[in-house]
Scaffold this active site. Sequence first.
Site, PDB file in Angstrom:
ATOM      1  N   LYS A  33     -14.544  14.708 -75.410  1.00  0.00           N
ATOM      2  CA  LYS A  33     -15.006  13.896 -73.652  1.00  0.00           C
ATOM      3  C   LYS A  33     -15.235  14.493 -73.325  1.00  0.00           C
ATOM      4  O   LYS A  33     -15.146  15.981 -72.726  1.00  0.00           O
ATOM      5  CB  LYS A  33     -13.246  13.002 -73.708  1.00  0.00           C
ATOM      6  CG  LYS A  33     -12.771  13.912 -72.704  1.00  0.00           C
ATOM      7  CD  LYS A  33     -11.004  12.982 -72.656  1.00  0.00           C
ATOM      8  CE  LYS A  33      -9.951  14.034 -72.032  1.00  0.00           C
ATOM      9  NZ  LYS A  33      -9.188  13.476 -71.909  1.00  0.00           N
ATOM     10  N   TYR A 262     -22.891  29.108 -43.973  1.00  0.00           N
ATOM     11  CA  TYR A 262     -21.886  28.091 -43.011  1.00  0.00           C
ATOM     12  C   TYR A 262     -21.231  28.115 -42.687  1.00  0.00           C
ATOM     13  O   TYR A 262     -19.623  28.536 -43.190  1.00  0.00           O
ATOM     14  CB  TYR A 262     -22.797  26.574 -43.364  1.00  0.00           C
ATOM     15  CG  TYR A 262     -24.256  26.019 -44.113  1.00  0.00           C
ATOM     16  CD1 TYR A 262     -24.656  26.758 -43.059  1.00  0.00           C
ATOM     17  CD2 TYR A 262     -23.886  26.227 -45.843  1.00  0.00           C
ATOM     18  CE1 TYR A 262     -25.945  25.696 -43.810  1.00  0.00           C
ATOM     19  CE2 TYR A 262     -24.874  25.496 -46.002  1.00  0.00           C
ATOM     20  CZ  TYR A 262     -25.845  25.275 -45.205  1.00  0.00           C
ATOM     21  OH  TYR A 262     -27.560  24.979 -45.247  1.00  0.00           O
TER      22      TYR A 262
END
Length: 372
Positions: A33, A262
Amino acid sequence: MLRTEAVVDLAAIRGNVATLDAGTPAEVMAVVKADAYGHGSVPAARAALAGGATWLGVAFVDEALTLRVAGITAPVLAWLWTPDETGAVAAAVGADVDLSVSGRWALDVVRAVAGELGRTARIHLKIDTGLSRGGSYRRDWPDLVEAAAKAHAAGEVEVIGIWSHLAYADELGHPTVARQVSAFQDALEVATTAGITPQVRHLANSAATLTVPETHFDLVRPGIAVYGLTPVPGDYGLTPAMTLRAQVALAKRVRAGEGVSYGHTYTTERETTLALVPLGYADGIPRAASNVAPVAINGRQYRISGRVSMDQIVIDVGDDAVAAGDTAVLFGPGRDGEPTAQDWADALDTIHYEIVTRIGPRVARVYLGAPT
């Protein structure tokens, strides 16, 4: 090498499945999955089957259909679908994909679709033995089993399996495991009384496959262990299959006192070299990795310096010789001194499942060890 790449060692996947298979008399369902936990569902499925898996497991029907379109004919179980997915259910029944059924509504949908197609649907009845997630609650189980037995007798469905999922198998000796095994056995007795004898009974996840043999029954369902990552402490002979790496895009000398990325959450303490690596949170690098996660360049480990941004991270490498074009390894098997996915998980207070699974599609998958 490419700008960014997740190198997937298919030979490692084959070997991991062979190791898991050798440790149990049960059959092995390799769980593929979530694009095989980020490794690539079709290549990983083929490698797992080559390693001895006889079943494949996925969450959603579209994941199962991707395997079928690729020509994979092994039994596949899809276990998570919703009432409005009747089209998906029809596609699954038409492609001989097994479906999990946890309640009467789901059984009724499958019966109706099977009748419209003139086919017998393959189903696995799921019992909630204590995870309180998917599966029929214990007091509702007899009603579901009785209805399934009638549908089975009518040729509408074939009850291929009965299954459940463990909550605490990754904590060795946790008392919930024994309680869940007992509840599972009780559920099997209810099914037997109703005349249902499934082909496969399955309960064990990766942790239980490795450490709790009484949970193995007819089929085990390893997921993360297929990819060489262990959910429990210890060496079980598994090899991590993914290496995440990128080319350094820029290396430059900067002065002391420069704020990096940042918010300037990192400031250089002295003149130093900053290396720019073109991987960011758009590629699945957690923003929480800022200032804490390890990265190796030219065989030496450093930490991410400053905030992870959308497309890039910065590494303060001090006075070490690093140049554009060098290889930065975020994680791998650890054989050459690089960090591992577990190292990243430890740094971020999470699990290695999340680290590998979240690597996004901008990162090219490069496959090694494919069958010749």
